[in-house]
Design a protein around this motif. Structure first.
Motif, PDB file in Angstrom:
ATOM      1  N   LYS A 365       0.803  -1.214   0.000  1.00  0.00           N
ATOM      2  CA  LYS A 365       0.000   0.000   0.000  1.00  0.00           C
ATOM      3  C   LYS A 365       0.841   1.272   0.000  1.00  0.00           C
ATOM      4  N   VAL A 366       2.000   1.229   0.664  1.00  0.00           N
ATOM      5  CA  VAL A 366       2.736   2.483   0.892  1.00  0.00           C
ATOM      6  C   VAL A 366       3.992   2.608   0.047  1.00  0.00           C
ATOM      7  N   ARG A 367       4.415   1.583  -0.649  1.00  0.00           N
ATOM      8  CA  ARG A 367       5.625   1.681  -1.457  1.00  0.00           C
ATOM      9  C   ARG A 367       5.418   2.704  -2.581  1.00  0.00           C
ATOM     10  N   ASP A 368       6.490   3.013  -3.262  1.00  0.00           N
ATOM     11  CA  ASP A 368       6.428   3.936  -4.389  1.00  0.00           C
ATOM     12  C   ASP A 368       5.390   3.443  -5.397  1.00  0.00           C
ATOM     13  N   PRO A 369       4.392   4.275  -5.720  1.00  0.00           N
ATOM     14  CA  PRO A 369       3.371   3.815  -6.687  1.00  0.00           C
ATOM     15  C   PRO A 369       3.947   3.390  -8.025  1.00  0.00           C
ATOM     16  N   ASN A 370       5.102   3.931  -8.378  1.00  0.00           N
ATOM     17  CA  ASN A 370       5.728   3.562  -9.646  1.00  0.00           C
ATOM     18  C   ASN A 370       6.617   2.331  -9.534  1.00  0.00           C
ATOM     19  N   TYR A 371       6.469   1.556  -8.468  1.00  0.00           N
ATOM     20  CA  TYR A 371       7.358   0.414  -8.233  1.00  0.00           C
ATOM     21  C   TYR A 371       7.287  -0.593  -9.384  1.00  0.00           C
ATOM     22  N   ASP A 372       6.094  -0.942  -9.808  1.00  0.00           N
ATOM     23  CA  ASP A 372       5.939  -1.929 -10.877  1.00  0.00           C
ATOM     24  C   ASP A 372       5.923  -1.292 -12.252  1.00  0.00           C
ATOM     25  N   ASP A 373       5.252  -0.164 -12.364  1.00  0.00           N
ATOM     26  CA  ASP A 373       5.106   0.481 -13.662  1.00  0.00           C
ATOM     27  C   ASP A 373       4.911   1.972 -13.432  1.00  0.00           C
ATOM     28  N   TRP A 374       5.077   2.757 -14.503  1.00  0.00           N
ATOM     29  CA  TRP A 374       4.931   4.211 -14.387  1.00  0.00           C
ATOM     30  C   TRP A 374       3.434   4.548 -14.384  1.00  0.00           C
ATOM     31  N   VAL A 375       2.889   4.698 -13.200  1.00  0.00           N
ATOM     32  CA  VAL A 375       1.472   5.048 -13.090  1.00  0.00           C
ATOM     33  C   VAL A 375       1.272   6.494 -12.641  1.00  0.00           C
ATOM     34  N   VAL A 376       2.303   7.118 -12.103  1.00  0.00           N
ATOM     35  CA  VAL A 376       2.215   8.508 -11.657  1.00  0.00           C
ATOM     36  C   VAL A 376       3.089   9.358 -12.569  1.00  0.00           C
ATOM     37  N   PRO A 377       2.505  10.236 -13.372  1.00  0.00           N
ATOM     38  CA  PRO A 377       3.309  11.053 -14.282  1.00  0.00           C
ATOM     39  C   PRO A 377       3.918  12.247 -13.556  1.00  0.00           C
ATOM     40  N   MET A 378       4.851  12.895 -14.229  1.00  0.00           N
ATOM     41  CA  MET A 378       5.435  14.116 -13.708  1.00  0.00           C
ATOM     42  C   MET A 378       4.462  15.272 -13.919  1.00  0.00           C
ATOM     43  N   PRO A 379       4.142  16.048 -12.878  1.00  0.00           N
ATOM     44  CA  PRO A 379       3.271  17.220 -13.070  1.00  0.00           C
ATOM     45  C   PRO A 379       3.863  18.183 -14.104  1.00  0.00           C
ATOM     46  N   LEU A 380       2.996  18.759 -14.914  1.00  0.00           N
ATOM     47  CA  LEU A 380       3.448  19.655 -15.962  1.00  0.00           C
ATOM     48  C   LEU A 380       3.868  21.002 -15.386  1.00  0.00           C
ATOM     49  N   VAL A 381       4.572  21.770 -16.214  1.00  0.00           N
ATOM     50  CA  VAL A 381       5.006  23.104 -15.794  1.00  0.00           C
ATOM     51  C   VAL A 381       3.800  23.986 -15.494  1.00  0.00           C
TER      52      VAL A 381
END
Length: 986
Positions: A365-381
């Motif tokens: 539940k608490v590990r990095d959400p991107n641990y398995d795959d890129w599910v959290v994108p980088m916020p835009l400028v």
């Protein structure tokens, strides 16, 4: 080798032991070291319990025996190994400490019953009186206990450490060790008021406190040896120190930040795992069985081993107790199965095979959400821009809101609080984005962490960093590292589990573990430890272990303090991560490796923090500083103090240091370019330019003020009537002495510009394998975010950022090199404000005597000197020195960067470009700016003599360097003049 001692008149246990050794079916004969040491231990127990009464003469012999045994265990391997396998000695050690703990407690901090009862506890003053009253007995007993703990530590340093480790557990010495640590912490953590004591009492108190600290250090060293390479002991010790019933009571389902972790369930599952793995090594089991069948069965001291679960079956007769331990000879791999409907918890956990399903579920539940795959994108400028504006608009209200007691828990994800309107659009389509960024929303804070810095802290080990110094505390860091660091080649369990990683996850799941981590990190900041120290290296390895479990994002949130932009613990964590990445740069992992991907995901998370919280809140502080600077806001409305500003600056610097390290490696630099990191850097530059005035190289007003008292040293001090007369006629009173520290709203953010420009220069450099032009993607980003003006402003000398000028030259060189848009933008700036003429009017004569009138003067602004400096202008006729011209290059210069070029005329330093060099919000405060670069004038001056064509980049670089270097030369050369002095200006 053996020693002969004078035989003291000891108790009858010695004769009984001799009779036992003489029996035909008795154990092996004892060595002289075993006999003397066991006798001394039995006497020491009688001394502590007053049963039987032991005299001082006998205690002198006991002290000699213990001291000699300590020396032998230090120096003689065979003595150490012999004593380590003696079950009787381990039992005597446990019995001695069991007798010493209540005795020391009563003489130091009051009755043992008062330890866990605050109403019965003694005050620090009462404890001080107890210690001074019992000074001599405490000193003697603590000295012996320290030696005994040293011996116990040494007995674990043998070729087969698992044997004494098992004997230590069987005798319950490990439990006495833990109780001793508690006693030492309770005594040394009390806030004794030494100022109210007499010198003799203060000396006694200090000496006893140091002895308790020494005992605590030795206990930690013994604990480290006991758990070394022993998974069962590690798990047992970890469970003992992490599962504090009071500390973990708040860790229930209602706390989002805890990941719904249930400590009581996890503790039960870990205890079941310990029981399944409770089998001792064969040699230890044999020694324990022999002791029970010979000495204990005859009723001889020190008596039977305690029948403690779950390990007592190792020495009990077969069939006398239930054995649920796994067969150690069975190495078959098992597949974890979770049987939800299994009524027997032990059997349910046995089928699962791993240590704790509760810990595994929490980690998912608490590990990095991107641990398995890129599910959290980088916020835009665009998100960052909106975020920054929101912070500027509500910054003061944010601190007022938190001052009312509505802060959020540093251990929560803050996902249950009021939504932030600026993030509704960002997160409504992807809930993972909102969860990943919930740490960044200041309006979602609910309450602060009361345990930070005040009140009792969770876990007994959490107090240790506040007690010991860096040399004493090394064992604590080694214990944590030994329990959680995932070493290469570590064998997995039958269920395929990495036990080191499991203990690391348990470390952060428990409140005690998080508190200990925070104190370990803050310890580095408090003691200012550098990268070469052992403490720093051990802590880096601890952070590396947390990184291997993808838990640094969770640790970051748990270390957060809502009132701070970045907490001290987070700052140290960043510093350790930076040190970890710097080691990667020396031997970078392959780009397609798991290690590289793990590092990139961590960098991804940290840059989100940088974009979504750190830069917006720092920019809001700088914006408020700019408003105060332009009298648009009252300084009393500034919401933080200088200490808070220092913490924000330290955290910002660590982020910039991390980006600098990442920028050095080509593979990771590409991510910064992709994420458009130039925007954050330019935002900070603009904020600093608007909010912080540049510090001059020399302050003429201060120098003039310092000269006035020097010129009046021989003059008698004026009378009161004279001062009153001057005051009535408008003469101002003498200025007050300068304050000891500038107010927080004048905080200069020193050295931040230089670090930003260093990163920008790295981003702008050409792609690998090329020397030019600059990176087109970064050039376009800087132009799009109007960064040229911000860079040009950094050409002005600023003593808060002494190396910014040199770094901005490189930035401008790579920015202009190959970028038509950047060159056109600069030309438009130059055309907007031509330099003023410095030619004086025609020479005039004095009408009375016909002599020439004095040369006229004008006021100029010189880089590095505040205000205006009056200079005398010579007539055109006197300025007949030709402009020097450098000869054209010849064919011997093969490197284009080394080709000499004709000199430009030194550019005018008259500054009529305040509006040009600053943005609209900063025009009225841009009083220390350089003139524009006059490309056209330079070209016309050298057109007739230039014989070799120069590239655009060479011309640009020469203009930039000439301008900055001439400004610095004049500022340094004229540092002795004040505002009223006149100087010839050629």
């Amino acid at each position: 080798m053996s020693y002969t001692f004078a035989a003291p008149d000891l108790d009858s246990s010695v004769s009984r032991r001799d009779a036992a050794t003489a029996a035909e079916d008795g154990p092996r004969p004892l060595s002289i070291e075993e006999l003397c040491f066991s006798s001394a231990l039995s006497c020491f127990e009688g001394w502590l319990k007053l049963d039987p009464a032991i005299g001082h003469r006998t205690m002198n012999y006991v002290t000699k025996f213990i001291t000699r045994t300590l020396e032998k265990t230090h120096n003689l391997k065979n003595v150490r190994e012999t004593l380590s396998r003696n079950v009787e000695i381990w039992i005597w050690l446990a019995k001695d400490f069991a007798a010493a703990i209540p005795s020391l407690t009563t003489r130091s901090i009051g009755p043992l019953s008062s330890i866990n009862d605050p109403e019965k506890g003694v005050t620090p003053q009462e404890s001080t009186a107890l210690i001074t009253k019992n000074y001599q007995s405490l000193k003697d007993d603590l000295g012996l206990l320290i030696k005994l703990m040293h011996i116990a530590r040494n007995l674990l340093v043998v070729p087969e450490p698992e044997i004494p480790q098992d004997l230590c557990a069987a005798s319950q010495f490990d439990q006495m060790l833990y109780q001793t640590i508690i006693l030492c912490v309770n005594v040394t953590s009390k806030a004794y008021d030494g100022d109210v004591l007499e010198e003799s009492a203060r000396t006694k108190l200090s000496e006893i406190t140091e002895l308790y600290k020494k005992l605590l250090v030795t206990c930690l060293q013994q604990a480290h040896n006991w758990i070394a390479k022993n998974d069962r002991n590690k798990m047992s010790f970890w469970t003992t120190v992490l599962f504090d019933d009071e500390a973990n009571g708040d860790n229930d389902d209602s706390i989002v930040g805890a990941g719904n972790f249930r400590p009581e369930i996890a503790k039960m599952e870990i205890e079941n795992w310990i029981e399944r793995n409770s089998r001792f090594c064969d040699k230890a089991r044999q020694l324990l069985s022999e002791y029970e069948e010979t000495l204990a069965a005859r009723g001889l001291p020190p008596g039977n081993l305690a029948r403690i679960n779950p390990i007592a079956w190792n020495w009990m007769p077969e069939g006398s107790v239930q054995v649920r331990a796994t067969d150690a000879k069975d190495n078959a791999k098992i597949t974890p199965q979770w049987k939800e409907d299994e009524p027997d918890k032990f059997e349910q956990d046995r089928a699962y095979g791993r240590v704790s399903r509760e810990v595994d579920t929490w980690w998912l539940k608490v590990r990095d959400p991107n641990y398995d795959d890129w599910v959290v994108p980088m916020p835009l400028v665009e998100f960052a821009q909106q975020r920054t504006e929101n912070c500027k608009a509500h910054f003061i209200n944010r601190y007022a809101y938190r001052a009312e007691g509505n802060e959020g828990s540093v251990h929560s994800n803050e996902g249950t609080a009021l939504p932030d309107t600026e993030n509704e659009e960002e997160g409504k389509d992807d809930p993972q984005v909102q969860d990943y960024n919930d740490d960044m929303i200041e309006e979602e804070d609910a309450d602060d962490d009361d345990s930070y810095g005040e009140g009792p802290m969770a876990g007994i080990l959490t107090e240790v960093p506040n007690i010991l110094d860096p040399k004493q505390i090394e064992a604590l860091h080694m214990i944590v590292k030994s329990c959680i660091l995932d070493n290469a080649g570590l064998a997995l369990s039958r269920a395929g589990e990495n036990l080191q990683k499991t203990r690391c996850r348990l470390f952060l799941a428990c409140e005690c573990g998080r508190s200990l981590l925070r104190e370990i990190l803050v310890f580095i900041a408090v003691w200012e430890k550098d990268e070469q120290t052992l403490i720093f290296q051990l802590t880096t390895q601890i952070v590396e272990a947390i990184h291997h479990s993808a838990l640094i994002p969770y640790a970051w949130q748990s270390l957060r303090i809502p009132k701070d932009i970045i907490s001290p613990a987070q700052t140290v964590l960043l510093r350790l991560v930076n040190n970890m990445f710097r080691a990667r740069n020396t031997d970078p992992p392959p780009a397609d490796s798991k290690e590289h991907l793990r590092d990139v995901k961590l960098l991804h998370f940290l840059f989100i923090q940088f974009r979504s919280r750190i830069v917006p809140e720092c920019a809001a502080l700088m914006h408020l500083q700019a408003q105060i600077r332009t009298d648009s806001c009252d300084p009393v409305d500034f919401p933080v103090d200088t200490w808070d500003m220092e913490r924000a600056k330290d955290g910002l610097e660590q982020f910039l240091e991390l980006l600098t390290t990442v920028n050095e490696l080509v593979e990771t630099r590409e991510y910064l370019i992709e994420w458009e990191a130039a925007y954050e850097l330019l935002t900070l530059l603009k904020g600093l330019e608007a909010g912080v005035p540049k510090k001059p190289l020399v302050d003429l007003a201060t120098r003039a003020a310092q000269r006035q008292p020097a010129n009046r040293r021989s003059v008698a001090p004026p009378s009161d009537e004279h001062l009153e007369h001057e005051y009535e006629h408008g003469d101002p009173p003498p200025p007050p002495p300068p304050p000891m520290q500038d107010p927080a709203h004048k905080f200069p953010w020193p050295d931040v510009k230089g670090k930003i420009l260093h990163i920008l220069a790295g981003l702008l450099q050409p792609p690998p394998g090329r020397s030019s032009p600059g990176n087109p993607a970064v050039q376009a980003q800087i132009i799009r975010h109007n960064g040229i003006v911000s860079l040009l402003n950094c050409c002005v000398y600023d003593d808060h950022n002494r190396y910014a000028r040199e770094r901005v030259q490189i930035c401008l060189k790579w920015l202009m090199d190959g970028s038509d848009a950047a060159n056109n933008f600069l030309r438009e700036l130059v055309a907007m404000s031509p330099p003023p003429s410095l030619d004086p009017p025609a020479a005039a004569t004095n009408p009375t005597d016909g002599r020439p009138a004095p040369a006229p003067t004008t006021s100029l602004r010189i880089d590095g000197i505040p205000g205006e400096v009056k200079v005398q202008l010579k007539s055109p006729a006197s300025r007949n020195t030709p402009v020097p011209v450098r000869p054209a290059s010849d064919n011997t210069h093969k490197n284009s960067s080394a080709i000499p070029a004709p000199y430009y005329p030194l550019p005018s330093l008259a500054s009529s470009t305040a509006a040009l060099m600053g943005d609209n919000n900063n025009r009225n405060v841009a009083s220390n700016t350089l003139p524009p670069i006059n490309f056209q004038a330079g070209k016309e001056a050298v057109k007739a003599t230039a014989q070799a064509a120069r590239t655009r980049s060479e011309e640009l670089l020469r203009d930039i360097i000439t301008l900055a270097d001439e400004a610095a030369r004049l500022a340094m050369g004229q540092s002795d003049m004040d505002e009223t002095e006149e100087e010839d200006f050629m």
